[in-house]
Design a protein around this motif. Structure first.
Motif, PDB file in Angstrom:
ATOM      1  N   MET A 148      10.879  36.893  56.171  1.00 35.75           N
ATOM      2  CA  MET A 148      10.942  36.216  57.557  1.00 35.75           C
ATOM      3  C   MET A 148      10.345  35.050  57.950  1.00 35.75           C
ATOM      4  O   MET A 148      10.698  34.276  58.441  1.00 35.75           O
ATOM      5  N   ASP A 149       9.099  34.988  57.393  1.00 33.28           N
ATOM      6  CA  ASP A 149       8.081  33.933  57.521  1.00 33.28           C
ATOM      7  C   ASP A 149       8.742  32.599  56.792  1.00 33.28           C
ATOM      8  O   ASP A 149       8.788  31.417  57.295  1.00 33.28           O
ATOM      9  N   TYR A 150       9.435  32.662  55.480  1.00 36.03           N
ATOM     10  CA  TYR A 150       9.931  31.475  54.846  1.00 36.03           C
ATOM     11  C   TYR A 150      11.154  30.948  55.683  1.00 36.03           C
ATOM     12  O   TYR A 150      11.165  29.945  55.559  1.00 36.03           O
ATOM     13  N   HIS A 151      12.163  31.958  56.161  1.00 36.64           N
ATOM     14  CA  HIS A 151      13.286  31.616  56.842  1.00 36.64           C
ATOM     15  C   HIS A 151      12.618  30.748  58.000  1.00 36.64           C
ATOM     16  O   HIS A 151      13.264  29.787  58.452  1.00 36.64           O
ATOM     17  N   GLN A 152      11.711  31.374  58.849  1.00 36.99           N
ATOM     18  CA  GLN A 152      11.443  30.678  60.154  1.00 36.99           C
ATOM     19  C   GLN A 152      10.600  29.238  59.838  1.00 36.99           C
ATOM     20  O   GLN A 152      10.948  28.207  60.656  1.00 36.99           O
ATOM     21  N   LYS A 153       9.927  29.123  58.779  1.00 40.01           N
ATOM     22  CA  LYS A 153       9.339  27.939  58.481  1.00 40.01           C
ATOM     23  C   LYS A 153      10.282  26.770  57.948  1.00 40.01           C
ATOM     24  O   LYS A 153      10.184  25.802  58.289  1.00 40.01           O
ATOM     25  N   LEU A 154      11.430  27.330  57.487  1.00 43.38           N
ATOM     26  CA  LEU A 154      12.682  26.546  57.045  1.00 43.38           C
ATOM     27  C   LEU A 154      13.110  25.953  58.093  1.00 43.38           C
ATOM     28  O   LEU A 154      13.380  24.736  58.375  1.00 43.38           O
ATOM     29  N   VAL A 155      13.110  26.726  59.168  1.00 38.18           N
ATOM     30  CA  VAL A 155      13.871  26.436  60.585  1.00 38.18           C
ATOM     31  C   VAL A 155      13.138  25.330  61.370  1.00 38.18           C
ATOM     32  O   VAL A 155      13.402  24.226  61.909  1.00 38.18           O
ATOM     33  N   ASP A 156      11.854  25.508  61.388  1.00 30.30           N
ATOM     34  CA  ASP A 156      10.864  24.747  61.958  1.00 30.30           C
ATOM     35  C   ASP A 156      10.772  23.229  61.380  1.00 30.30           C
ATOM     36  O   ASP A 156      10.720  22.297  62.145  1.00 30.30           O
ATOM     37  N   ARG A 195      22.038  24.137  56.589  1.00 31.29           N
ATOM     38  CA  ARG A 195      22.266  25.289  57.347  1.00 31.29           C
ATOM     39  C   ARG A 195      23.031  26.346  56.342  1.00 31.29           C
ATOM     40  O   ARG A 195      22.692  27.334  56.493  1.00 31.29           O
ATOM     41  N   THR A 196      23.683  25.787  55.307  1.00 32.65           N
ATOM     42  CA  THR A 196      24.183  26.692  54.318  1.00 32.65           C
ATOM     43  C   THR A 196      23.084  27.320  53.451  1.00 32.65           C
ATOM     44  O   THR A 196      23.128  28.620  53.312  1.00 32.65           O
ATOM     45  N   TYR A 197      22.145  26.593  53.089  1.00 34.67           N
ATOM     46  CA  TYR A 197      20.993  27.019  52.639  1.00 34.67           C
ATOM     47  C   TYR A 197      20.104  28.116  53.300  1.00 34.67           C
ATOM     48  O   TYR A 197      19.599  29.410  52.797  1.00 34.67           O
ATOM     49  N   LEU A 198      20.045  27.871  54.582  1.00 36.10           N
ATOM     50  CA  LEU A 198      19.588  28.978  55.502  1.00 36.10           C
ATOM     51  C   LEU A 198      20.248  30.099  55.489  1.00 36.10           C
ATOM     52  O   LEU A 198      19.614  31.150  55.409  1.00 36.10           O
ATOM     53  N   ALA A 199      21.372  30.035  55.605  1.00 33.55           N
ATOM     54  CA  ALA A 199      22.340  31.114  55.825  1.00 33.55           C
ATOM     55  C   ALA A 199      22.112  32.142  54.236  1.00 33.55           C
ATOM     56  O   ALA A 199      22.240  33.174  54.403  1.00 33.55           O
ATOM     57  N   ASN A 246      10.187  13.497  53.670  1.00 36.78           N
ATOM     58  CA  ASN A 246       9.445  14.478  54.218  1.00 36.78           C
ATOM     59  C   ASN A 246      10.367  15.808  54.283  1.00 36.78           C
ATOM     60  O   ASN A 246       9.847  16.902  54.364  1.00 36.78           O
ATOM     61  N   THR A 247      11.754  15.683  54.576  1.00 41.34           N
ATOM     62  CA  THR A 247      12.402  16.915  54.714  1.00 41.34           C
ATOM     63  C   THR A 247      12.445  17.637  53.247  1.00 41.34           C
ATOM     64  O   THR A 247      12.251  19.015  53.277  1.00 41.34           O
ATOM     65  N   PHE A 248      12.856  17.089  52.045  1.00 42.43           N
ATOM     66  CA  PHE A 248      12.585  17.496  50.938  1.00 42.43           C
ATOM     67  C   PHE A 248      11.314  17.944  50.537  1.00 42.43           C
ATOM     68  O   PHE A 248      11.283  19.116  49.592  1.00 42.43           O
ATOM     69  N   GLN A 249      10.354  17.246  50.674  1.00 40.98           N
ATOM     70  CA  GLN A 249       9.136  17.823  50.402  1.00 40.98           C
ATOM     71  C   GLN A 249       8.695  18.923  51.144  1.00 40.98           C
ATOM     72  O   GLN A 249       8.156  20.006  50.466  1.00 40.98           O
ATOM     73  N   SER A 250       8.964  19.083  52.571  1.00 38.32           N
ATOM     74  CA  SER A 250       8.673  20.271  53.483  1.00 38.32           C
ATOM     75  C   SER A 250       9.685  21.510  52.555  1.00 38.32           C
ATOM     76  O   SER A 250       8.849  22.587  52.464  1.00 38.32           O
ATOM     77  N   ILE A 251      10.802  21.264  52.245  1.00 39.89           N
ATOM     78  CA  ILE A 251      11.546  22.304  51.588  1.00 39.89           C
ATOM     79  C   ILE A 251      10.896  22.863  50.057  1.00 39.89           C
ATOM     80  O   ILE A 251      10.939  24.029  49.958  1.00 39.89           O
ATOM     81  N   ALA A 252      10.393  21.858  49.517  1.00 34.34           N
ATOM     82  CA  ALA A 252       9.937  22.149  48.014  1.00 34.34           C
ATOM     83  C   ALA A 252       8.632  22.905  48.147  1.00 34.34           C
ATOM     84  O   ALA A 252       8.453  23.908  47.562  1.00 34.34           O
ATOM     85  N   MET A 255      15.604  17.842  61.200  1.00 36.81           N
ATOM     86  CA  MET A 255      17.048  17.374  60.973  1.00 36.81           C
ATOM     87  C   MET A 255      17.842  17.060  62.089  1.00 36.81           C
ATOM     88  O   MET A 255      18.534  16.108  62.328  1.00 36.81           O
ATOM     89  N   ASP A 256      17.916  18.096  62.898  1.00 39.28           N
ATOM     90  CA  ASP A 256      18.656  17.861  64.301  1.00 39.28           C
ATOM     91  C   ASP A 256      17.907  16.973  65.376  1.00 39.28           C
ATOM     92  O   ASP A 256      18.689  16.221  65.906  1.00 39.28           O
ATOM     93  N   THR A 257      16.661  16.944  65.235  1.00 39.11           N
ATOM     94  CA  THR A 257      16.186  15.748  65.953  1.00 39.11           C
ATOM     95  C   THR A 257      16.498  14.193  65.412  1.00 39.11           C
ATOM     96  O   THR A 257      16.640  13.252  66.277  1.00 39.11           O
TER      97      THR A 257
END
Length: 506
Positions: A112-120, A66-70, A240-246, A126-128
């Motif tokens: 905007m696209d980068y931020h939205q994809k990070l959220v999705d 969440r800090t990274y997204l902010a 999976n999480t860090f691969q998606s972010i990278a 992560m929340d799930t």
């Protein structure tokens, strides 16, 4: 009637819950006192420890994500403001204005696209992942309560089994007493009633034990299967999480690099069209000096570093008591009398190491070049230099060229507390190797054990470094004059200090 029935059910449920809490509390007290054994499962306890560790790691990862997204959002806003500034300063008649505006729009969409994809793809996943922990955590706590209920029922049943013989003894004693008072047929019924009551209590305890054991084992078996599976799933989730972010970040930077290259091409085109008005950026000296090891720190008030005054002694300074009409010698071989107060008796001039030049009168005739025996200074006599002294050379040249004679007398300069060209003996009231004095213009707080603590007005005696390679730019080695006069111990009192906090004094 329905309300009364519901109230009765609610009251009964509350009473049952209260009774359970009391029974559990009593059982825990007995277990802590060692009066009742506790059922332990080391394998399950290890699973619980892993679960708590996994929950802690997941919670931290969620917080950092969440800090990274902010931060991404903040960077998006900053980039947007910067592009808006470029659009405002880009004048309509400049070439490439439309291209620059298009690049700014694409830049905004890319963020905007980068931020939205990070959220999705990262935050929602992560929340799930963390959403399953609260339910399992509550089931672990419930399993602990059911374990206490099981232990309590087991202990109650065991106590009834142990007290079986004692109960039979208690039953036999009243029967023997009743034999004298009760009829024969009544004694058998009384004994049968007591035995039946004892068996009923034992049966009830056994049923409660079986029920508590069944509930506990059902929950225990489920958790024994789920906890190890959940623990092993963390590896795949982290991957999976860090691969998606990278991957998202890599694609983002690739697209952003293309936009930046396009913007650079537009600006290069603008520069070519307005090449004569190009503003050249020149490096400027920085007022902020870096930390020790490179340059000394800046003084508190931001004033520039104090530098010692440099005097070029091309001309002699007029003496305090000199008169314009003083009589000068006619020949270099004759002794010269200096005006009163021009030089102190037996000491060099205030500017040590400079030349004292005496000009003869314009009407004086040049005499033969003879070596001067002595120079009379303020009532004293100073021995003349040897055959190679500059005074002799200047006098000889003046005589040969028929110009006014010039008498040049050199005074030995004092360096490091010693007299150059002399015996080399240092002054006893100064530390070895003394170079010059400085006075602190600002307070300086030492940040290391090898530094001096300075107050404004402190006088420091500067000495050379033992190892010149250890000297950093902008730092000097010295000892405070007060410490030196008091202790005379150079090893304990010396230290380094920033030069720009001080000013050189005579």
């Amino acid at each position: 009637m329905a309300e009364m029935g519901s109230k009765g059910v609610t009251a009964g449920k509350i009473a049952s819950n209260v009774q359970k809490k009391l029974t559990r509390a009593q059982e825990k007290v007995l277990q802590k006192l060692g009066k009742a054994d506790e059922t332990k499962d080391e394998q399950f306890e290890q699973c619980v420890q892993n679960f708590n560790k996994q929950l802690t790691e997941g919670t931290r990862l969620q917080k950092d994500l969440r800090t990274y997204l902010a931060s991404v959002k903040a960077m998006h806003e900053a980039s947007k403001k910067l592009n808006e500034c470029l659009q405002e300063v880009y004048e309509p008649d400049w070439p490439g204005r439309d291209e620059a505006n298009k690049i700014a729009e694409n830049n905004d969409l890319l963020w905007m696209d980068y931020h939205q994809k990070l959220v999705d793809q990262a935050l929602l996943t992560m929340d799930t992942y963390l959403g399953q922990f609260p339910d399992i955590k509550s089931r672990i706590a419930k399993r602990g309560r059911k374990l206490v209920d099981y232990d309590s029922a087991r202990h109650h049943y065991e106590s009834l089994q142990t007290a079986k013989k004692k109960d039979e003894a208690k039953i036999a004693k009243p029967v023997s007493l009743l034999e004298k008072a009760a009829p024969q047929w009544c004694q058998g019924k009384l004994q049968a009633h007591l035995v039946a009551q004892t068996n009923l209590l034992r049966n009830q305890a056994e049923e409660e034990l079986i029920k508590a054991q069944k509930v506990f084992e059902e929950m225990n078996v489920d958790l024994q299967e789920e906890l190890p599976s959940l623990w092993n799933s963390r590896v795949g989730f982290y991957v999976n999480t860090f691969q998606s972010i990278a991957g998202l970040e890599e694609n983002f930077h690739k697209e952003m690099s293309k936009l930046n290259q396009n913007l650079n091409d537009v600006l290069v085109s603008l520069e070519k069209q307005h090449g004569s008005n190009t503003f050249t950026v020149k490096a400027q000296p920085s007022d902020n000096a870096p930390a020790k090891g490179n340059k000394s720190p800046s003084p508190p008030d931001g004033s520039p570093a104090a530098t010692p005054e440099i005097r070029v002694n091309h001309e002699p300074e007029p003496a305090g008591g000199a008169t314009p009409g003083a009589t000068l010698p006619k020949s270099p071989s004759q002794p010269t009398e200096s005006p009163a107060g021009s030089l102190p008796s037996g000491e060099p001039s205030a500017a040590e190491g400079t030349f004292a030049v005496s000009w003869p009168s314009q009407t004086a005739e040049p005499g033969p070049a003879q070596p001067a025996e002595a120079l009379e200074v303020a009532g004293g006599t100073q021995p003349a230099a040897g055959a190679q002294e500059p005074g002799e050379t200047a006098a000889s040249e003046a005589a040969s060229s028929s110009l006014p004679a010039v008498v040049v007398e050199t005074f030995p300069a004092t360096v490091n507390g010693t007299v150059e060209g002399g015996s080399g003996a240092g002054r006893l009231d100064l530390p070895p190797g003394f170079m010059f004095k400085v006075q602190a213009q600002h307070d300086y707080t030492a940040t290391d054990t090898d530094e001096l603590q300075l107050k404004a007005g402190d006088v420091v005696l500067v000495i050379p470094f033992q190892n010149p390679e250890e000297q950093d730019e902008g730092w000097l080695m010295g000892v405070k004059e007060s410490d030196w006069n008091q202790h005379k111990e150079l090893e304990k009192c010396r230290g380094v200090f920033p030069e720009n906090f001080t000013e050189r004094v005579p």
